[in-house]
Design a protein around this motif. Structure first.
Motif, PDB file in Angstrom:
ATOM      1  N   GLU A 163     -87.857 -39.374 -21.326  1.00 35.39           N
ATOM      2  CA  GLU A 163     -86.700 -39.785 -20.526  1.00 35.39           C
ATOM      3  C   GLU A 163     -85.715 -40.597 -21.371  1.00 35.39           C
ATOM      4  O   GLU A 163     -84.506 -40.356 -21.335  1.00 35.39           O
ATOM      5  N   ARG A 164     -86.231 -41.528 -22.141  1.00 34.52           N
ATOM      6  CA  ARG A 164     -85.365 -42.361 -22.993  1.00 34.52           C
ATOM      7  C   ARG A 164     -84.613 -41.499 -23.999  1.00 34.52           C
ATOM      8  O   ARG A 164     -83.384 -41.642 -24.166  1.00 34.52           O
ATOM      9  N   LEU A 165     -85.318 -40.590 -24.654  1.00 36.65           N
ATOM     10  CA  LEU A 165     -84.676 -39.742 -25.655  1.00 36.65           C
ATOM     11  C   LEU A 165     -83.642 -38.808 -25.027  1.00 36.65           C
ATOM     12  O   LEU A 165     -82.546 -38.625 -25.562  1.00 36.65           O
ATOM     13  N   ALA A 166     -83.980 -38.208 -23.885  1.00 32.73           N
ATOM     14  CA  ALA A 166     -83.056 -37.291 -23.229  1.00 32.73           C
ATOM     15  C   ALA A 166     -81.772 -38.005 -22.816  1.00 32.73           C
ATOM     16  O   ALA A 166     -80.663 -37.477 -22.997  1.00 32.73           O
ATOM     17  N   LEU A 167     -81.897 -39.216 -22.283  1.00 31.48           N
ATOM     18  CA  LEU A 167     -80.715 -39.976 -21.883  1.00 31.48           C
ATOM     19  C   LEU A 167     -79.893 -40.400 -23.101  1.00 31.48           C
ATOM     20  O   LEU A 167     -78.649 -40.364 -23.069  1.00 31.48           O
ATOM     21  N   ASP A 168     -80.570 -40.773 -24.174  1.00 31.17           N
ATOM     22  CA  ASP A 168     -79.848 -41.137 -25.403  1.00 31.17           C
ATOM     23  C   ASP A 168     -79.079 -39.945 -25.957  1.00 31.17           C
ATOM     24  O   ASP A 168     -77.914 -40.083 -26.376  1.00 31.17           O
ATOM     25  N   ILE A 182     -63.838 -32.103 -23.336  1.00 31.16           N
ATOM     26  CA  ILE A 182     -64.875 -31.370 -22.614  1.00 31.16           C
ATOM     27  C   ILE A 182     -65.816 -32.360 -21.928  1.00 31.16           C
ATOM     28  O   ILE A 182     -66.255 -33.341 -22.539  1.00 31.16           O
ATOM     29  N   ILE A 183     -66.128 -32.102 -20.676  1.00 31.11           N
ATOM     30  CA  ILE A 183     -67.100 -32.893 -19.918  1.00 31.11           C
ATOM     31  C   ILE A 183     -68.465 -32.213 -20.016  1.00 31.11           C
ATOM     32  O   ILE A 183     -68.584 -31.006 -19.761  1.00 31.11           O
ATOM     33  N   LEU A 184     -69.474 -32.973 -20.399  1.00 31.37           N
ATOM     34  CA  LEU A 184     -70.859 -32.489 -20.350  1.00 31.37           C
ATOM     35  C   LEU A 184     -71.424 -32.913 -18.996  1.00 31.37           C
ATOM     36  O   LEU A 184     -71.828 -34.054 -18.801  1.00 31.37           O
ATOM     37  N   ALA A 185     -71.427 -31.991 -18.054  1.00 32.85           N
ATOM     38  CA  ALA A 185     -71.854 -32.318 -16.691  1.00 32.85           C
ATOM     39  C   ALA A 185     -73.359 -32.542 -16.617  1.00 32.85           C
ATOM     40  O   ALA A 185     -73.836 -33.494 -15.988  1.00 32.85           O
ATOM     41  N   ASP A 186     -74.111 -31.654 -17.234  1.00 33.29           N
ATOM     42  CA  ASP A 186     -75.569 -31.805 -17.278  1.00 33.29           C
ATOM     43  C   ASP A 186     -76.105 -30.941 -18.403  1.00 33.29           C
ATOM     44  O   ASP A 186     -75.396 -30.114 -18.975  1.00 33.29           O
ATOM     45  N   THR A 187     -77.362 -31.166 -18.724  1.00 39.41           N
ATOM     46  CA  THR A 187     -77.964 -30.404 -19.822  1.00 39.41           C
ATOM     47  C   THR A 187     -79.461 -30.314 -19.632  1.00 39.41           C
ATOM     48  O   THR A 187     -80.079 -31.163 -18.960  1.00 39.41           O
ATOM     49  N   LYS A 188     -80.049 -29.281 -20.202  1.00 45.91           N
ATOM     50  CA  LYS A 188     -81.491 -29.074 -20.171  1.00 45.91           C
ATOM     51  C   LYS A 188     -82.007 -29.114 -21.600  1.00 45.91           C
ATOM     52  O   LYS A 188     -81.512 -28.397 -22.476  1.00 45.91           O
ATOM     53  N   LEU A 189     -83.007 -29.950 -21.841  1.00 50.66           N
ATOM     54  CA  LEU A 189     -83.611 -30.090 -23.160  1.00 50.66           C
ATOM     55  C   LEU A 189     -85.098 -29.761 -23.080  1.00 50.66           C
ATOM     56  O   LEU A 189     -85.715 -29.890 -22.015  1.00 50.66           O
ATOM     57  N   GLU A 190     -85.655 -29.347 -24.215  1.00 44.84           N
ATOM     58  CA  GLU A 190     -87.096 -29.127 -24.299  1.00 44.84           C
ATOM     59  C   GLU A 190     -87.652 -29.882 -25.492  1.00 44.84           C
ATOM     60  O   GLU A 190     -87.076 -29.854 -26.587  1.00 44.84           O
ATOM     61  N   THR A 207     -75.980 -26.129 -25.625  1.00 44.97           N
ATOM     62  CA  THR A 207     -75.235 -24.873 -25.700  1.00 44.97           C
ATOM     63  C   THR A 207     -74.674 -24.544 -24.320  1.00 44.97           C
ATOM     64  O   THR A 207     -75.100 -25.120 -23.313  1.00 44.97           O
ATOM     65  N   PRO A 208     -73.760 -23.574 -24.230  1.00 46.55           N
ATOM     66  CA  PRO A 208     -73.271 -23.169 -22.912  1.00 46.55           C
ATOM     67  C   PRO A 208     -74.335 -22.530 -22.027  1.00 46.55           C
ATOM     68  O   PRO A 208     -74.118 -22.397 -20.824  1.00 46.55           O
ATOM     69  N   ASP A 209     -75.467 -22.116 -22.585  1.00 45.12           N
ATOM     70  CA  ASP A 209     -76.558 -21.591 -21.757  1.00 45.12           C
ATOM     71  C   ASP A 209     -77.435 -22.700 -21.201  1.00 45.12           C
ATOM     72  O   ASP A 209     -78.058 -22.527 -20.157  1.00 45.12           O
ATOM     73  N   SER A 210     -77.532 -23.818 -21.909  1.00 52.14           N
ATOM     74  CA  SER A 210     -78.420 -24.899 -21.482  1.00 52.14           C
ATOM     75  C   SER A 210     -77.670 -26.088 -20.894  1.00 52.14           C
ATOM     76  O   SER A 210     -78.301 -27.058 -20.471  1.00 52.14           O
ATOM     77  N   SER A 211     -76.350 -26.022 -20.859  1.00 52.44           N
ATOM     78  CA  SER A 211     -75.534 -27.152 -20.427  1.00 52.44           C
ATOM     79  C   SER A 211     -74.349 -26.655 -19.602  1.00 52.44           C
ATOM     80  O   SER A 211     -73.892 -25.531 -19.770  1.00 52.44           O
TER      81      SER A 211
END
Length: 287
Positions: A163-168, A182-190, A207-211
């Motif tokens: 959680e800490r890393l994803a938010l950072d 450009i606004i980064l509305a949300d993103t998915k990380l693995e 990327t535009p597929d993950s965000s």
């Protein structure tokens, strides 16, 4: 691609090959999916945009968290990467209320266990970014889960680190993107774990597929936003009355051209690198 590789898996977009016991080869195709169906029409250069943008972000976030990248192929679609033991959750960060988060909020007033203020509009900026994990679905949609369910899957301590890393990472990339309109509305990380037990960022990144990337100059809460992703394709498919089951519809030329243009524009605005320069030398994104 090396001659002696073992194909070990296929995703909606990527093909996965084993080079040896420690290295994998990810090949990003030009396939595009919508509503969990891979469409019969490909988008030229889409795989190169995904690979190039991931490489760009991997090179610029390694001080926050190590990543799996070992090198980019000359074709611009291929990534050589380290093998990891991947965590069984999608690590989603939301800064704006959109997509499944908006649907959950309408139904319950919550997103993945977060109670949000009443009266928020679709696409509205949240009081602060929130970490909203999801399960990894083998078929169909990933399922949003709350923090307690995620902790049962990966452990409380590991989840806190993720959680800490994803938010950072979201904070770093969203600031970079906003400076470029450009606004980064949300993103998915693995994330995965390496042989020493360390968390490592894997798969693709921002990327535009993950965000969800939105043009800042067109942002207006209260509606779906124009975006630098496959929303153009979704909108076309919705207009057909298609039942969203396989097989999907063929895409007309103007939708293909428009979608490619959106992906390439996202690449160029976020990286500051002409796409043609990337095609000539993919490693330009690592500099």
């Amino acid at each position: 691609m090396p001659d002696a590789v073992l194909h070990v898996g296929s995703g909606k977009v990527r093909e996965l090959y084993a080079l040896d016991d420690e290295r994998l080869l990810l090949v990003a195709s030009n396939r595009i999916s919508t509503f969990d169906v891979v469409l019969p029409t490909e988008i030229p250069d889409k795989g190169r945009v995904l690979t190039g943008l991931s490489g760009f972000w991997f090179a610029r976030t390694r001080d926050v968290v190590p990543n799996h990248l070992l090198g980019l192929g000359a074709d611009g679609r291929t990534t050589e990467c380290r093998r990891l033991e991947m965590l069984p959750i999608e690590c989603v960060v939301r800064g704006y209320l959109a997509g499944s988060g908006w649907k959950d909020y309408l139904a319950t007033g919550e997103v993945c266990g977060y109670r949000l203020p009443p009266g928020l509009l679709e696409s509205e900026q949240l009081p602060g970014p929130i970490f909203t994990p999801a399960t990894k679905a083998q078929t169909g949609h990933d399922e949003n889960i709350d923090r307690a369910a995620a902790a049962r899957l990966v452990g409380e301590e590991r989840l806190a680190d993720v959680e800490r890393l994803a938010l950072d990472l979201y904070g770093l990339v969203s600031e970079h993107a906003r400076a470029r309109g450009i606004i980064l509305a949300d993103t998915k990380l693995e994330f995965g774990v390496d042989e020493e037990g360390r968390l490592v960022l894997g798969d693709e990144a921002f990327t535009p597929d993950s965000s969800r990337f939105w043009p800042a100059d067109a942002f207006a809460p209260g509606r779906t936003q124009p975006s630098f992703d496959k929303q153009f394709v979704r909108d076309y498919c919705e207009s057909l009355g298609w039942d969203k089951t396989d097989p999907g519809p063929e895409l007309p030329h103007d939708v293909v051209v428009g979608t490619r243009a959106r992906y390439v524009e996202a690449f160029e605005r976020l990286t500051g690198i002409p796409f043609e320069a990337y095609l000539d030398d993919p490693e330009v994104v690592l500099a």
